[in-house]
Design a protein around this motif. Structure first.
Motif, PDB file in Angstrom:
ATOM      1  N   THR A  16       0.852  -1.183   0.000  1.00 16.31           N
ATOM      2  CA  THR A  16       0.000   0.000   0.000  1.00 16.31           C
ATOM      3  C   THR A  16       0.889   1.234   0.000  1.00 16.31           C
ATOM      4  O   THR A  16       2.071   1.164   0.342  1.00 16.31           O
ATOM      5  N   ARG A  17       0.333   2.352  -0.364  1.00 16.45           N
ATOM      6  CA  ARG A  17       1.088   3.610  -0.394  1.00 16.45           C
ATOM      7  C   ARG A  17       1.638   3.940   0.990  1.00 16.45           C
ATOM      8  O   ARG A  17       2.732   4.492   1.114  1.00 16.45           O
ATOM      9  N   ASP A  18       0.889   3.613   2.049  1.00 16.59           N
ATOM     10  CA  ASP A  18       1.345   3.892   3.417  1.00 16.59           C
ATOM     11  C   ASP A  18       2.570   3.070   3.798  1.00 16.59           C
ATOM     12  O   ASP A  18       3.326   3.464   4.679  1.00 16.59           O
ATOM     13  N   ALA A  19       2.769   1.922   3.150  1.00  9.68           N
ATOM     14  CA  ALA A  19       3.892   1.039   3.496  1.00  9.68           C
ATOM     15  C   ALA A  19       5.212   1.483   2.860  1.00  9.68           C
ATOM     16  O   ALA A  19       6.280   1.083   3.317  1.00  9.68           O
ATOM     17  N   VAL A  20       5.168   2.323   1.842  1.00  6.74           N
ATOM     18  CA  VAL A  20       6.382   2.684   1.103  1.00  6.74           C
ATOM     19  C   VAL A  20       7.402   3.409   1.975  1.00  6.74           C
ATOM     20  O   VAL A  20       8.577   3.033   1.989  1.00  6.74           O
ATOM     21  N   PRO A  21       7.031   4.437   2.752  1.00  6.83           N
ATOM     22  CA  PRO A  21       8.035   5.093   3.601  1.00  6.83           C
ATOM     23  C   PRO A  21       8.674   4.131   4.617  1.00  6.83           C
ATOM     24  O   PRO A  21       9.865   4.212   4.894  1.00  6.83           O
ATOM     25  N   ARG A  22       7.862   3.200   5.138  1.00  4.84           N
ATOM     26  CA  ARG A  22       8.399   2.224   6.089  1.00  4.84           C
ATOM     27  C   ARG A  22       9.417   1.314   5.413  1.00  4.84           C
ATOM     28  O   ARG A  22      10.469   1.015   5.964  1.00  4.84           O
ATOM     29  N   LEU A  23       9.123   0.874   4.178  1.00  2.27           N
ATOM     30  CA  LEU A  23      10.066   0.039   3.435  1.00  2.27           C
ATOM     31  C   LEU A  23      11.381   0.777   3.193  1.00  2.27           C
ATOM     32  O   LEU A  23      12.463   0.199   3.325  1.00  2.27           O
ATOM     33  N   CYS A  24      11.287   2.061   2.834  1.00  5.79           N
ATOM     34  CA  CYS A  24      12.503   2.848   2.602  1.00  5.79           C
ATOM     35  C   CYS A  24      13.299   2.995   3.897  1.00  5.79           C
ATOM     36  O   CYS A  24      14.534   2.897   3.881  1.00  5.79           O
ATOM     37  N   ALA A  25      12.604   3.208   5.008  1.00  7.95           N
ATOM     38  CA  ALA A  25      13.282   3.300   6.304  1.00  7.95           C
ATOM     39  C   ALA A  25      13.931   1.965   6.668  1.00  7.95           C
ATOM     40  O   ALA A  25      15.057   1.930   7.192  1.00  7.95           O
ATOM     41  N   ASP A  26      13.237   0.858   6.398  1.00 10.88           N
ATOM     42  CA  ASP A  26      13.812  -0.469   6.645  1.00 10.88           C
ATOM     43  C   ASP A  26      15.089  -0.668   5.831  1.00 10.88           C
ATOM     44  O   ASP A  26      16.080  -1.212   6.320  1.00 10.88           O
ATOM     45  N   LEU A  27      15.070  -0.214   4.576  1.00  8.32           N
ATOM     46  CA  LEU A  27      16.256  -0.345   3.726  1.00  8.32           C
ATOM     47  C   LEU A  27      17.400   0.517   4.262  1.00  8.32           C
ATOM     48  O   LEU A  27      18.548   0.069   4.298  1.00  8.32           O
ATOM     49  N   GLU A  28      17.105   1.733   4.692  1.00 14.12           N
ATOM     50  CA  GLU A  28      18.143   2.586   5.270  1.00 14.12           C
ATOM     51  C   GLU A  28      18.757   1.924   6.499  1.00 14.12           C
ATOM     52  O   GLU A  28      19.978   1.931   6.670  1.00 14.12           O
ATOM     53  N   ASP A  29      17.915   1.338   7.366  1.00 11.20           N
ATOM     54  CA  ASP A  29      18.410   0.631   8.553  1.00 11.20           C
ATOM     55  C   ASP A  29      19.269  -0.567   8.162  1.00 11.20           C
ATOM     56  O   ASP A  29      20.316  -0.815   8.760  1.00 11.20           O
ATOM     57  N   LEU A  30      18.817  -1.304   7.155  1.00  9.76           N
ATOM     58  CA  LEU A  30      19.557  -2.475   6.684  1.00  9.76           C
ATOM     59  C   LEU A  30      20.940  -2.067   6.184  1.00  9.76           C
ATOM     60  O   LEU A  30      21.947  -2.692   6.507  1.00  9.76           O
TER      61      LEU A  30
END
Length: 126
Positions: A16-30
Protein backbone atom coordinates in the motif's frame (compact mmCIF):
# COMPACT_ATOMS: atom_id res chain seq x y z
CA UNK A 1 39.34 -11.60 4.57
CA UNK A 2 35.75 -12.47 3.73
CA UNK A 3 34.13 -10.82 0.69
CA UNK A 4 31.28 -8.43 1.49
CA UNK A 5 27.78 -9.83 1.07
CA UNK A 6 24.90 -7.99 -0.53
CA UNK A 7 22.22 -6.57 1.73
CA UNK A 8 18.95 -8.46 1.21
CA UNK A 9 15.55 -6.81 1.49
CA UNK A 10 12.48 -9.04 1.28
CA UNK A 11 9.27 -7.41 0.04
CA UNK A 12 6.08 -9.43 0.25
CA UNK A 13 2.33 -9.16 0.30
CA UNK A 14 0.24 -6.45 -1.30
CA UNK A 15 1.96 -3.08 -0.94
CA UNK A 16 0.00 0.00 0.00
CA UNK A 17 1.09 3.61 -0.39
CA UNK A 18 1.34 3.89 3.42
CA UNK A 19 3.89 1.04 3.50
CA UNK A 20 6.38 2.68 1.10
CA UNK A 21 8.04 5.09 3.60
CA UNK A 22 8.40 2.22 6.09
CA UNK A 23 10.07 0.04 3.43
CA UNK A 24 12.50 2.85 2.60
CA UNK A 25 13.28 3.30 6.30
CA UNK A 26 13.81 -0.47 6.64
CA UNK A 27 16.26 -0.34 3.73
CA UNK A 28 18.14 2.59 5.27
CA UNK A 29 18.41 0.63 8.55
CA UNK A 30 19.56 -2.48 6.68
CA UNK A 31 22.28 -0.54 4.87
CA UNK A 32 23.37 1.27 8.04
CA UNK A 33 23.80 -2.15 9.66
CA UNK A 34 25.75 -3.53 6.67
CA UNK A 35 28.21 -0.80 5.69
CA UNK A 36 30.32 -3.26 3.69
CA UNK A 37 27.37 -4.37 1.51
CA UNK A 38 28.25 -3.96 -2.16
CA UNK A 39 24.70 -4.29 -3.49
CA UNK A 40 21.08 -4.48 -2.41
CA UNK A 41 19.21 -7.59 -3.47
CA UNK A 42 15.46 -7.09 -3.33
CA UNK A 43 13.49 -10.35 -3.13
CA UNK A 44 10.06 -9.75 -4.65
CA UNK A 45 8.92 -13.36 -4.89
CA UNK A 46 6.31 -12.84 -2.16
CA UNK A 47 4.62 -9.81 -3.74
CA UNK A 48 0.94 -10.38 -4.50
CA UNK A 49 -1.38 -8.27 -6.68
CA UNK A 50 1.34 -5.91 -7.93
CA UNK A 51 0.13 -2.52 -9.12
CA UNK A 52 1.53 0.95 -9.75
CA UNK A 53 2.01 1.41 -5.99
CA UNK A 54 4.36 -1.57 -6.11
CA UNK A 55 6.25 0.04 -8.99
CA UNK A 56 6.48 3.30 -7.02
CA UNK A 57 7.80 1.39 -4.00
CA UNK A 58 10.53 -0.26 -6.07
CA UNK A 59 11.52 3.05 -7.65
CA UNK A 60 11.70 4.76 -4.26
CA UNK A 61 13.68 1.83 -2.80
CA UNK A 62 16.15 2.16 -5.65
CA UNK A 63 16.53 5.88 -4.97
CA UNK A 64 16.97 5.20 -1.26
CA UNK A 65 19.68 2.64 -1.97
CA UNK A 66 21.55 5.05 -4.24
CA UNK A 67 21.18 7.93 -1.78
CA UNK A 68 22.83 5.81 0.90
CA UNK A 69 25.75 4.86 -1.35
CA UNK A 70 24.61 1.49 -2.73
CA UNK A 71 24.60 1.14 -6.53
CA UNK A 72 20.84 0.51 -6.58
CA UNK A 73 18.60 -2.54 -6.40
CA UNK A 74 19.05 -5.94 -7.98
CA UNK A 75 15.63 -7.53 -8.22
CA UNK A 76 15.08 -11.23 -7.56
CA UNK A 77 11.94 -13.32 -8.00
CA UNK A 78 9.93 -10.60 -9.70
CA UNK A 79 6.41 -11.88 -10.47
CA UNK A 80 5.58 -11.75 -14.21
CA UNK A 81 2.78 -9.21 -13.62
CA UNK A 82 5.20 -6.87 -11.86
CA UNK A 83 7.85 -7.35 -14.54
CA UNK A 84 5.22 -6.35 -17.15
CA UNK A 85 4.32 -3.22 -15.15
CA UNK A 86 7.99 -2.25 -14.84
CA UNK A 87 8.34 -2.65 -18.60
CA UNK A 88 5.16 -0.64 -19.21
CA UNK A 89 6.38 2.37 -17.22
CA UNK A 90 9.86 2.22 -18.73
CA UNK A 91 11.70 0.80 -15.71
CA UNK A 92 12.13 -2.74 -17.05
CA UNK A 93 15.58 -2.12 -18.47
CA UNK A 94 16.67 -0.12 -15.42
CA UNK A 95 15.34 -2.60 -12.85
CA UNK A 96 16.47 -5.93 -14.24
CA UNK A 97 15.48 -9.07 -12.41
CA UNK A 98 18.83 -10.83 -12.16
CA UNK A 99 17.23 -14.15 -11.23
CA UNK A 100 15.00 -14.38 -14.33
CA UNK A 101 16.31 -12.38 -17.28
CA UNK A 102 13.90 -10.88 -19.75
CA UNK A 103 13.64 -12.48 -23.17
CA UNK A 104 15.55 -10.51 -25.80
CA UNK A 105 13.48 -7.89 -27.62
CA UNK A 106 12.13 -8.89 -30.99
CA UNK A 107 13.34 -7.28 -34.17
CA UNK A 108 10.99 -4.62 -35.59
CA UNK A 109 10.04 -6.86 -38.53
CA UNK A 110 8.74 -9.60 -36.21
CA UNK A 111 6.42 -7.49 -34.05
CA UNK A 112 2.72 -8.25 -34.35
CA UNK A 113 1.13 -5.21 -32.68
CA UNK A 114 -0.77 -2.73 -34.81
CA UNK A 115 -2.40 -3.18 -38.16
CA UNK A 116 -1.41 -2.65 -41.73
CA UNK A 117 -4.91 -2.91 -43.15
CA UNK A 118 -7.75 -0.40 -43.25
CA UNK A 119 -9.58 0.23 -39.99
CA UNK A 120 -13.35 0.30 -39.66
CA UNK A 121 -14.54 3.85 -40.29
CA UNK A 122 -11.50 4.80 -42.32
CA UNK A 123 -11.38 5.26 -46.05
CA UNK A 124 -8.65 2.64 -46.35
CA UNK A 125 -6.69 4.74 -48.79
CA UNK A 126 -4.88 8.05 -49.15
Amino acid sequence: MEAPHPAVLVVSGHLTRDAVPRLCADLEDLLAGSPAATAVHCDLSGVVHPDLTTVEAIARLSLTARRTGAPGLRLHGTPPELRALLDLVGLGSVMEDVSAPHPPPTAPGTRTAGTSGPRPGSSGGP
